[in-house]
Design a protein around this motif. Structure first.
Motif, PDB file in Angstrom:
ATOM      1  N   ILE A 143       3.271   1.876  -2.181  1.00  0.00           N
ATOM      2  CA  ILE A 143       3.608   2.258  -3.554  1.00  0.00           C
ATOM      3  C   ILE A 143       2.457   2.047  -4.524  1.00  0.00           C
ATOM      4  CG2 ILE A 143       6.051   2.308  -4.164  1.00  0.00           C
ATOM      5  CD1 ILE A 143       6.062  -0.712  -3.980  1.00  0.00           C
ATOM      6  N   MET A 163      -6.434   1.316  20.976  1.00  0.00           N
ATOM      7  CA  MET A 163      -6.801   2.512  20.230  1.00  0.00           C
ATOM      8  C   MET A 163      -5.568   3.194  19.638  1.00  0.00           C
ATOM      9  SD  MET A 163      -9.311   4.365  19.157  1.00  0.00           S
ATOM     10  CE  MET A 163     -10.656   3.685  20.110  1.00  0.00           C
ATOM     11  N   VAL A 185      -2.811   1.672  18.657  1.00  0.00           N
ATOM     12  CA  VAL A 185      -2.424   0.850  17.509  1.00  0.00           C
ATOM     13  C   VAL A 185      -3.383   1.084  16.344  1.00  0.00           C
ATOM     14  CG1 VAL A 185      -2.263  -1.532  16.672  1.00  0.00           C
ATOM     15  CG2 VAL A 185      -1.265  -0.915  18.873  1.00  0.00           C
ATOM     16  N   TYR A 186      -4.645   1.194  16.674  1.00  0.00           N
ATOM     17  CA  TYR A 186      -5.669   1.448  15.654  1.00  0.00           C
ATOM     18  C   TYR A 186      -5.395   2.758  14.919  1.00  0.00           C
ATOM     19  CZ  TYR A 186     -10.331   2.414  13.767  1.00  0.00           C
ATOM     20  OH  TYR A 186     -11.390   2.702  12.944  1.00  0.00           O
ATOM     21  N   LEU A 187      -5.218   3.826  15.660  1.00  0.00           N
ATOM     22  CA  LEU A 187      -4.961   5.127  15.032  1.00  0.00           C
ATOM     23  C   LEU A 187      -3.671   5.095  14.224  1.00  0.00           C
ATOM     24  CD1 LEU A 187      -5.958   7.559  17.939  1.00  0.00           C
ATOM     25  CD2 LEU A 187      -7.268   6.998  15.882  1.00  0.00           C
ATOM     26  N   HIS A 241      -7.685   0.094   2.999  1.00  0.00           N
ATOM     27  CA  HIS A 241      -8.459   0.972   3.869  1.00  0.00           C
ATOM     28  C   HIS A 241      -9.946   0.666   3.835  1.00  0.00           C
ATOM     29  CE1 HIS A 241      -4.960   3.309   4.923  1.00  0.00           C
ATOM     30  NE2 HIS A 241      -5.718   3.829   5.861  1.00  0.00           N
ATOM     31  N   HIS A 300      -2.167   2.487  12.706  1.00  0.00           N
ATOM     32  CA  HIS A 300      -2.292   1.763  11.442  1.00  0.00           C
ATOM     33  C   HIS A 300      -3.269   2.431  10.481  1.00  0.00           C
ATOM     34  CE1 HIS A 300      -0.142  -1.743  13.222  1.00  0.00           C
ATOM     35  NE2 HIS A 300       0.255  -1.836  11.992  1.00  0.00           N
ATOM     36  N   ARG A 301      -4.281   3.032  11.031  1.00  0.00           N
ATOM     37  CA  ARG A 301      -5.256   3.635  10.125  1.00  0.00           C
ATOM     38  C   ARG A 301      -4.750   4.919   9.477  1.00  0.00           C
ATOM     39  NH1 ARG A 301     -11.793   4.278  10.640  1.00  0.00           N
ATOM     40  NH2 ARG A 301     -12.036   5.193   8.587  1.00  0.00           N
ATOM     41  N   HIS A 303       7.578  -6.055  16.655  1.00  0.00           N
ATOM     42  CA  HIS A 303       6.746  -6.507  17.766  1.00  0.00           C
ATOM     43  C   HIS A 303       7.200  -5.918  19.092  1.00  0.00           C
ATOM     44  CE1 HIS A 303       4.479  -9.175  15.200  1.00  0.00           C
ATOM     45  NE2 HIS A 303       3.655  -9.290  16.203  1.00  0.00           N
ATOM     46  N   VAL A 320      -8.786  -4.658  15.138  1.00  0.00           N
ATOM     47  CA  VAL A 320      -7.614  -4.241  14.363  1.00  0.00           C
ATOM     48  C   VAL A 320      -6.332  -4.563  15.135  1.00  0.00           C
ATOM     49  CG1 VAL A 320      -6.378  -2.225  13.478  1.00  0.00           C
ATOM     50  CG2 VAL A 320      -8.830  -2.465  13.074  1.00  0.00           C
ATOM     51  N   LYS A 350       9.168   3.513   1.910  1.00  0.00           N
ATOM     52  CA  LYS A 350       8.115   3.719   0.903  1.00  0.00           C
ATOM     53  C   LYS A 350       7.902   2.476   0.053  1.00  0.00           C
ATOM     54  CE  LYS A 350       8.297   8.737   0.272  1.00  0.00           C
ATOM     55  NZ  LYS A 350       9.272   9.734  -0.245  1.00  0.00           N
ATOM     56  N   ARG A 351       9.015   1.962  -0.518  1.00  0.00           N
ATOM     57  CA  ARG A 351       8.889   0.896  -1.519  1.00  0.00           C
ATOM     58  C   ARG A 351       9.224  -0.489  -0.988  1.00  0.00           C
ATOM     59  NH1 ARG A 351      12.870   3.378  -5.916  1.00  0.00           N
ATOM     60  NH2 ARG A 351      12.526   5.599  -5.514  1.00  0.00           N
ATOM     61  N   HIS A 374       0.800  -1.229   0.000  1.00  0.00           N
ATOM     62  CA  HIS A 374       0.000   0.000   0.000  1.00  0.00           C
ATOM     63  C   HIS A 374       0.831   1.277   0.000  1.00  0.00           C
ATOM     64  CE1 HIS A 374      -0.623   0.572   4.636  1.00  0.00           C
ATOM     65  NE2 HIS A 374       0.619   0.608   4.283  1.00  0.00           N
ATOM     66  N   ILE A 434       0.429   5.103   8.722  1.00  0.00           N
ATOM     67  CA  ILE A 434       1.293   4.137   8.056  1.00  0.00           C
ATOM     68  C   ILE A 434       1.113   4.184   6.549  1.00  0.00           C
ATOM     69  CG2 ILE A 434       1.271   1.626   7.663  1.00  0.00           C
ATOM     70  CD1 ILE A 434       3.237   2.798   9.770  1.00  0.00           C
ATOM     71  N   CYS A 435       0.139   4.916   6.106  1.00  0.00           N
ATOM     72  CA  CYS A 435      -0.156   4.977   4.679  1.00  0.00           C
ATOM     73  C   CYS A 435      -0.107   6.422   4.205  1.00  0.00           C
ATOM     74  CB  CYS A 435      -1.536   4.382   4.416  1.00  0.00           C
ATOM     75  SG  CYS A 435      -1.864   4.094   2.690  1.00  0.00           S
ATOM     76  N   ALA A 489     -11.418  -1.199  17.309  1.00  0.00           N
ATOM     77  CA  ALA A 489     -10.005  -0.963  17.643  1.00  0.00           C
ATOM     78  C   ALA A 489      -9.357  -2.251  18.121  1.00  0.00           C
ATOM     79  CB  ALA A 489      -9.879   0.124  18.693  1.00  0.00           C
ATOM     80  N   ILE A 496       6.735  -3.507   6.337  1.00  0.00           N
ATOM     81  CA  ILE A 496       6.884  -4.097   5.004  1.00  0.00           C
ATOM     82  C   ILE A 496       7.770  -5.334   5.048  1.00  0.00           C
ATOM     83  CG2 ILE A 496       7.790  -3.722   2.676  1.00  0.00           C
ATOM     84  CD1 ILE A 496       7.101  -0.757   3.003  1.00  0.00           C
ATOM     85  N   HIS A 555       8.715  -7.295   7.752  1.00  0.00           N
ATOM     86  CA  HIS A 555       8.651  -8.281   8.823  1.00  0.00           C
ATOM     87  C   HIS A 555       8.201  -9.665   8.362  1.00  0.00           C
ATOM     88  CE1 HIS A 555       4.295  -7.544  10.406  1.00  0.00           C
ATOM     89  NE2 HIS A 555       4.324  -7.916   9.178  1.00  0.00           N
ATOM     90  N   TYR A 588     -10.951  -0.718   7.371  1.00  0.00           N
ATOM     91  CA  TYR A 588     -11.459   0.399   8.163  1.00  0.00           C
ATOM     92  C   TYR A 588     -12.821   0.879   7.666  1.00  0.00           C
ATOM     93  CZ  TYR A 588      -6.679   0.150   9.699  1.00  0.00           C
ATOM     94  OH  TYR A 588      -5.496  -0.323  10.182  1.00  0.00           O
TER      95      TYR A 588
END
Lengths: 210, 210
Positions: free
Chosen positions: A118, B166, B168-170, A127, B172-173, B127, A168, B22-23, A116, B176-177, A165, B114, B116, A131
DNA sequence: GTCTATAAATGGATAGAC
DNA sequence: GTCTATCCATTTATAGAC
């Protein structure tokens, strides 16, 4: 009725998904895929335009999976008039065992997470699956459970956040790295049960012995 | 006192981290890294044994970051005898702005996510940073807040799970993107504030006007 | 539908000049 | 400490035989 022996095209997709989900798109070569199937690279190019095409077809095929879930669930929901804790528990666990942990869906989600950064399509699908759509569906379901009198709250969205939450969290902590062993399955089951108990202490209406 | 003009070795590490995050490792070539710095590939090999070496050195350098956080925080904690909601809010937000959203830490975490799947070291570090150590620290801190009378609960671990899930949720949502734009920063701030309010309604001791 | 053969490009890595 | 030049392995992709 077209039927190649055992649908090579599908086998290529399966193998590609397995490898992409482990190593990422760019670390997997056409040779890796064809080799694993006992084919030569050129055989792949008979079925797909190029490497990117395999990825794109994979994404397309999962679009259908996504769209089929809410309607299926809505149909089930319509039949139910009363919900007990047992049924609620079962549905929550089933979301893990039959979706997040289901081999192909799990592989697909792993692939999306790797790509996600690239790939715009991957980012959007991740997403939506993880989500946007998951939350929307949960709001729908929990609203329905409030109307049925199984849950109570003055803020459904917050309640859904509390629930989602944790989903996820468990997903990223246990289901995205390494093999999903029996031990992992047990951990997930235990953690999820604890979470739901805790959740129902707060939002449930049926006071029980416990 | 060795000092190359502006530490090429560090510039290589910075650039590599940016691209890897990024890649992904395998989609980035030595040429990409050297090119971005206006160098030739061979210049990279003067500073690093090979491509993998760059990755390994990056991981090592972040080991230090991880180990420096808990002691620093413990030292700060020792000075405090009374905690108000304002201070609590500030610390929670600071964990995002100064750690999870901090450019290099954020890039490093993206890279770990990316990689792990294929890199044991990356899996372990991810982790530790995101779960094991974060939860341990939070248990320590929340226990201390319970003793100070700021929080109350009969199950600290569950309270920490509520909080940490929460986070971790925020993460990843939203973190991270794609780019961390001002809009994303505002969203995070709002969501986090809402979450903490909700959290304190349940576990806080100071009853306020609200 | 799969194979052999091969083209063309890319990427990791080294030797030796400056 | 960086460059030029070069080597070799891998990879994507195509043409044409079977």
């Amino acid at each position: 009725m077209k039927k190649e022996k055992k649908d090579t095209k599908q086998l290529i997709l399966d193998t590609a998904l397995e490898l992409f989900s482990k190593r990422g798109y760019s670390a997997v070569s056409i040779r890796d895929i064809s080799g694993k199937l006992g084919l030569k690279e050129s055989a792949i190019y008979y079925h797909f335009k190029n490497k990117q095409d395999i990825f794109d077809v994979l994404c397309q095929s999962f679009e259908n999976v996504i769209y089929s879930i809410p309607p299926n669930f809505a149909a089930e929901m319509a039949k139910v008039t009363k919900v007990e804790k047992e049924a609620f528990l079962m549905v929550c666990h089933s979301y893990f065992t039959n979706y997040l942990m289901e081999e192909r869906v799990n592989q697909f989600l792993r692939m999306l997470i790797i790509e996600h950064g690239i790939n715009e399509v991957a980012a959007k699908m991740y997403h939506r699956m993880m989500y946007d759509e998951a939350v929307d569906n949960q709001i729908l379901i929990f609203n329905w459970l409030v109307q049925l009198g199984f849950l109570k709250t003055d803020n459904v969205e917050r309640m859904v956040m509390d629930y989602h939450a944790m989903v996820v969290y468990l997903f990223h902590r246990y289901l995205i790295c390494g093999e999903i062993t029996d031990k992992v399955k047990r951990t997930i089951a235990e953690e999820l049960t604890k979470h739901i108990d805790h959740f129902l202490e707060r939002y449930g209406t049926c006071k029980e012995g416990k």
